[in-house]
Design a protein around this motif. Structure first.
Motif, PDB file in Angstrom:
ATOM      1  N   VAL A  34      45.611  33.892  42.620  1.00  0.00           N
ATOM      2  CA  VAL A  34      44.493  34.237  43.502  1.00  0.00           C
ATOM      3  C   VAL A  34      44.471  35.735  43.786  1.00  0.00           C
ATOM      4  O   VAL A  34      43.402  36.366  43.760  1.00  0.00           O
ATOM      5  CB  VAL A  34      44.542  33.406  44.801  1.00  0.00           C
ATOM      6  CG1 VAL A  34      43.530  33.910  45.819  1.00  0.00           C
ATOM      7  CG2 VAL A  34      44.306  31.935  44.483  1.00  0.00           C
ATOM      8  N   GLN A  35      45.619  36.344  44.035  1.00  0.00           N
ATOM      9  CA  GLN A  35      45.646  37.784  44.268  1.00  0.00           C
ATOM     10  C   GLN A  35      45.120  38.548  43.055  1.00  0.00           C
ATOM     11  O   GLN A  35      44.369  39.520  43.204  1.00  0.00           O
ATOM     12  CB  GLN A  35      47.060  38.263  44.607  1.00  0.00           C
ATOM     13  CG  GLN A  35      47.516  37.914  45.994  1.00  0.00           C
ATOM     14  CD  GLN A  35      48.897  38.441  46.311  1.00  0.00           C
ATOM     15  OE1 GLN A  35      49.364  39.423  45.723  1.00  0.00           O
ATOM     16  NE2 GLN A  35      49.578  37.791  47.243  1.00  0.00           N
ATOM     17  N   THR A  36      45.481  38.116  41.857  1.00  0.00           N
ATOM     18  CA  THR A  36      44.999  38.778  40.649  1.00  0.00           C
ATOM     19  C   THR A  36      43.482  38.658  40.561  1.00  0.00           C
ATOM     20  O   THR A  36      42.781  39.643  40.287  1.00  0.00           O
ATOM     21  CB  THR A  36      45.667  38.190  39.388  1.00  0.00           C
ATOM     22  OG1 THR A  36      47.097  38.208  39.552  1.00  0.00           O
ATOM     23  CG2 THR A  36      45.313  38.997  38.146  1.00  0.00           C
ATOM     24  N   ALA A  37      42.957  37.473  40.808  1.00  0.00           N
ATOM     25  CA  ALA A  37      41.505  37.268  40.767  1.00  0.00           C
ATOM     26  C   ALA A  37      40.793  38.074  41.854  1.00  0.00           C
ATOM     27  O   ALA A  37      39.719  38.642  41.610  1.00  0.00           O
ATOM     28  CB  ALA A  37      41.189  35.781  40.911  1.00  0.00           C
ATOM     29  N   GLU A  38      41.378  38.132  43.033  1.00  0.00           N
ATOM     30  CA  GLU A  38      40.757  38.892  44.113  1.00  0.00           C
ATOM     31  C   GLU A  38      40.751  40.389  43.814  1.00  0.00           C
ATOM     32  O   GLU A  38      39.789  41.095  44.138  1.00  0.00           O
ATOM     33  CB  GLU A  38      41.442  38.579  45.438  1.00  0.00           C
ATOM     34  CG  GLU A  38      41.113  37.174  45.945  1.00  0.00           C
ATOM     35  CD  GLU A  38      41.872  36.747  47.185  1.00  0.00           C
ATOM     36  OE1 GLU A  38      42.914  37.357  47.523  1.00  0.00           O
ATOM     37  OE2 GLU A  38      41.429  35.770  47.824  1.00  0.00           O
ATOM     38  N   LEU A  39      41.805  40.879  43.176  1.00  0.00           N
ATOM     39  CA  LEU A  39      41.828  42.291  42.766  1.00  0.00           C
ATOM     40  C   LEU A  39      40.752  42.562  41.721  1.00  0.00           C
ATOM     41  O   LEU A  39      40.073  43.597  41.759  1.00  0.00           O
ATOM     42  CB  LEU A  39      43.211  42.668  42.230  1.00  0.00           C
ATOM     43  CG  LEU A  39      44.308  42.811  43.282  1.00  0.00           C
ATOM     44  CD1 LEU A  39      45.682  42.819  42.628  1.00  0.00           C
ATOM     45  CD2 LEU A  39      44.093  44.086  44.097  1.00  0.00           C
ATOM     46  N   GLY A  44      35.049  44.916  40.899  1.00  0.00           N
ATOM     47  CA  GLY A  44      33.725  44.742  40.323  1.00  0.00           C
ATOM     48  C   GLY A  44      33.735  44.142  38.927  1.00  0.00           C
ATOM     49  O   GLY A  44      32.771  44.301  38.172  1.00  0.00           O
ATOM     50  N   ALA A  45      34.796  43.445  38.592  1.00  0.00           N
ATOM     51  CA  ALA A  45      34.904  42.826  37.266  1.00  0.00           C
ATOM     52  C   ALA A  45      33.845  41.737  37.097  1.00  0.00           C
ATOM     53  O   ALA A  45      33.351  41.166  38.074  1.00  0.00           O
ATOM     54  CB  ALA A  45      36.295  42.222  37.081  1.00  0.00           C
ATOM     55  N   SER A  46      33.539  41.434  35.847  1.00  0.00           N
ATOM     56  CA  SER A  46      32.610  40.349  35.526  1.00  0.00           C
ATOM     57  C   SER A  46      33.192  39.019  35.992  1.00  0.00           C
ATOM     58  O   SER A  46      34.410  38.891  36.198  1.00  0.00           O
ATOM     59  CB  SER A  46      32.374  40.286  34.019  1.00  0.00           C
ATOM     60  OG  SER A  46      33.573  39.889  33.356  1.00  0.00           O
ATOM     61  N   ASP A  47      32.323  38.024  36.125  1.00  0.00           N
ATOM     62  CA  ASP A  47      32.801  36.684  36.487  1.00  0.00           C
ATOM     63  C   ASP A  47      33.822  36.183  35.472  1.00  0.00           C
ATOM     64  O   ASP A  47      34.812  35.541  35.838  1.00  0.00           O
ATOM     65  CB  ASP A  47      31.634  35.699  36.571  1.00  0.00           C
ATOM     66  CG  ASP A  47      30.786  35.883  37.813  1.00  0.00           C
ATOM     67  OD1 ASP A  47      31.197  36.623  38.738  1.00  0.00           O
ATOM     68  OD2 ASP A  47      29.697  35.272  37.864  1.00  0.00           O
ATOM     69  N   ASP A 154      42.949  46.009  31.930  1.00  0.00           N
ATOM     70  CA  ASP A 154      42.558  45.916  33.345  1.00  0.00           C
ATOM     71  C   ASP A 154      43.233  44.717  34.005  1.00  0.00           C
ATOM     72  O   ASP A 154      43.804  44.832  35.100  1.00  0.00           O
ATOM     73  CB  ASP A 154      41.039  45.773  33.471  1.00  0.00           C
ATOM     74  CG  ASP A 154      40.278  47.041  33.134  1.00  0.00           C
ATOM     75  OD1 ASP A 154      40.878  48.140  33.164  1.00  0.00           O
ATOM     76  OD2 ASP A 154      39.067  46.927  32.845  1.00  0.00           O
ATOM     77  N   LEU A 155      43.172  43.580  33.339  1.00  0.00           N
ATOM     78  CA  LEU A 155      43.811  42.365  33.855  1.00  0.00           C
ATOM     79  C   LEU A 155      45.289  42.611  34.098  1.00  0.00           C
ATOM     80  O   LEU A 155      45.845  42.222  35.123  1.00  0.00           O
ATOM     81  CB  LEU A 155      43.604  41.196  32.885  1.00  0.00           C
ATOM     82  CG  LEU A 155      44.415  39.921  33.131  1.00  0.00           C
ATOM     83  CD1 LEU A 155      44.225  39.374  34.533  1.00  0.00           C
ATOM     84  CD2 LEU A 155      44.048  38.874  32.091  1.00  0.00           C
ATOM     85  N   ARG A 156      45.941  43.285  33.165  1.00  0.00           N
ATOM     86  CA  ARG A 156      47.381  43.545  33.286  1.00  0.00           C
ATOM     87  C   ARG A 156      47.696  44.356  34.529  1.00  0.00           C
ATOM     88  O   ARG A 156      48.673  44.084  35.235  1.00  0.00           O
ATOM     89  CB  ARG A 156      47.861  44.277  32.031  1.00  0.00           C
ATOM     90  CG  ARG A 156      49.341  44.467  32.006  1.00  0.00           C
ATOM     91  CD  ARG A 156      50.003  43.139  31.795  1.00  0.00           C
ATOM     92  NE  ARG A 156      51.051  42.937  32.756  1.00  0.00           N
ATOM     93  CZ  ARG A 156      51.836  41.870  32.761  1.00  0.00           C
ATOM     94  NH1 ARG A 156      51.675  40.909  31.882  1.00  0.00           N
ATOM     95  NH2 ARG A 156      52.778  41.742  33.653  1.00  0.00           N
TER      96      ARG A 156
END
Length: 187
Positions: A34-39, A44-47, A154-156
């Motif tokens: 969840v923290q990764t997704a919230e970051l 402003g990342a895409s869905d 970016d994900l990393r």
């Protein structure tokens, strides 16, 4: 209930069943996801990339790789490939490729950014060794040419920041509408 709802319920059930185990010394698998997704969302990342951020370590859960296994950092079970393969039947490549490439993105960032290695947690440093260490110059060039490489990098970076034990995260199931909007049963 639709097939998409059922799929998302099954994914959430994996998090509920196994995500309470610790990801590292600070947070659980669920908190990390969840923290990764919230970051990602805050950046402003895409869905699709937010979904990838949430699901990037699903392979750890599918493999039952968590803190009650003493051999966790002794061999690489390629959790990134397991998650990407599992999800590829239902989600677009904009979700699955950053997941598939997020371990290579760590190796890449360690090779091209001198300061990056110092940001890794002790568990990430240990897993880097098992995962092959920093990329060599040929691997760096090959990685840069891949579709999804920039998204994976970016994900990393969000992955590495998503280990804050002081944050209170939303429940994983709060991302169900997002996953449902991206999933396709007849992919």
């Amino acid at each position: 209930m639709t097939e998409v709802d059922d799929l998302v319920d099954r994914i959430i059930a994996v998090f509920e069943a196994k995500g309470g185990e610790h990801y590292d010394e600070a947070v659980t698998q669920n908190e990390h996801a969840v923290q990764t997704a919230e970051l990602a969302r805050a950046a402003g990342a895409s869905d699709e990339l937010v979904a990838a951020a949430l699901l990037h370590d699903l392979g750890h859960l599918l493999l039952d790789e968590h803190d009650d296994r003493p051999d966790f950092l002794e061999r690489d079970l390629h959790h990134e490939d397991v998650a990407a393969r599992f999800l590829s039947s239902w989600f677009p490549k904009a979700v699955t490729e950053p997941i598939r490439l997020h371990v290579d993105a760590k190796r890449y960032l360690c090779a091209v950014d001198d300061a990056y290695h110092s940001t890794l947690s002790p568990a990430s440093v240990a897993s880097l060794v098992v995962q092959g260490g920093p990329m060599d110059p040929d691997e760096v060039e090959a990685f840069r040419s891949l579709d999804g490489a920039a998204a994976a990098a970016d994900l990393r970076r969000w992955d590495d920041l998503a280990k804050d034990s002081t944050l209170r995260s939303a429940p994983v199931h709060s991302f169900a509408p997002l996953l449902e909007s991206l999933a396709e049963i007849d992919r």
